[in-house]
Design an enzyme around this catalytic site. Structure first.
Site, short mmCIF file in Angstrom:
data_model
loop_
_atom_site.label_atom_id
_atom_site.label_comp_id
_atom_site.label_asym_id
_atom_site.label_seq_id
_atom_site.Cartn_x
_atom_site.Cartn_y
_atom_site.Cartn_z
N ASP A 84 41.22 33.96 33.27
CA ASP A 84 40.62 35.55 32.31
C ASP A 84 42.04 35.89 31.93
OD1 ASP A 84 41.43 35.79 35.49
OD2 ASP A 84 41.99 37.48 34.65
N ASP A 142 41.27 35.34 40.87
CA ASP A 142 41.50 36.57 40.91
C ASP A 142 40.56 36.85 39.06
OD1 ASP A 142 42.13 37.67 43.22
OD2 ASP A 142 43.72 36.13 42.60
N ASP A 166 39.34 29.19 38.05
CA ASP A 166 40.34 30.47 38.22
C ASP A 166 39.71 31.25 39.40
OD1 ASP A 166 43.25 32.15 38.52
OD2 ASP A 166 42.43 33.60 37.02
#
Length: 268
Positions: A215, A12, A10
């Site tokens: 996250d 961001d 990922d």
């Protein structure tokens, strides 16, 4: 300990937060690249094109990241639309990255004047940090009064920032769902597994050889669970240990950051 030959990472909250590189995670990605691991970057953020993301990642990481090494929800939306509805006239609630990916897949982006006259086939909704009431009103009108379908790039309620967060595409989507009484016909981003499958095709590896790094429990880890691949949750973005304790969605592994994670998994 399992050896993973490929990673789906990922952006961001993993590579950067509010545009600022997360140094431990960047260092880990450099180490993984040096060991020969295959890396594909996967993001729900539709504001940049794969072309621009590849340039930015190459600059930050110090190794060459090609556009095909990046899968975005904007690219997935353009691809899904072409495969399921054909090349279309699209009204866009979103930014330049979404527009670029739609054009690259052969779609036409309609003007405000055309949209006001119902001359669009479909509405595509992504994160739009320049959102105005007029833009939202036209999307609402196309969906509710012109009867046009709409798809969304993702349902992320927020986007992580340095010490807070900001409304994500999911917040815009929620406004349209509420005002029109209609849900999108498809959401292309995580946790839908199809976007992860696009990344898997790029890696050309078996599921058991791939680790997804993210996250967020509700998008990254949930997508990995749906597809049956292992996952590493890093605490450099949205999720916190207490969130995992309360959630039914569980990562395979969890770590403070990616550097700690690859040491835990003996990947470096």
């Amino acid at each position: 300990m399992k050896r993973y030959r490929g990673l789906i990472v990922d952006l961001d909250g993993v590579v950067w937060r509010e545009g600022k590189p997360i140094q431990e995670n960047v260092e880990a990605l450099r180490i993984l690249h040096e060991t020969g691991a295959k890396i594909v970057f996967l993001t729900n953020n539709s504001t940049r094109s794969r072309r621009l993301y590849s340039q930015l990642l190459t600059s930050i990481l110090g190794f060459n990241v090609k556009p095909e090494d990046v899968v975005t929800s904007a690219y997935a939306a353009a691809k899904w639309l072409k495969e399921n509805m054909g090349t279309s006239k699209v009204y866009v609630v979103g930014e330049e990255g979404l527009v670029e990916e739609l054009l690259r897949e052969g779609h036409a982006v309609v003007t405000l004047t055309e949209a006001r006259s119902c001359r669009a086939d479909v509405v595509v909704v992504g994160l739009d940090r320049n959102l105005t009431y007029k833009k939202l009103l036209i999307a609402h009108t196309l969906i509710k009064w012109c009867g046009k379908p709409y798809i969304a790039t993702n349902i992320d309620a927020t986007v992580p920032m340095e010490n807070a967060d900001m409304p994500g595409a999911g917040a815009i989507l929620a406004a349209l769902e509420k005002s029109t009484g209609r849900k999108p016909v498809y959401v292309t981003g995580k946790p839908d597994p199809w976007i992860v499958e696009i990344a898997m095709l790029q890696l050309k590896l078996d599921k058991k050889e791939v680790l997804l790094v993210g996250d967020r429990l509700d998008t990254d880890i949930k997508a990995a669970v749906k597809l049956g691949i292992d996952s590493l949750l890093v605490y450099t973005g949205v999720a916190r240990p207490q969130d995992v304790a309360k959630s039914s969605i569980k990562p395979t592994y969890q770590a403070k950051n990616l550097l700690e994670g690859i040491r835990l998994l003996k990947l470096a």
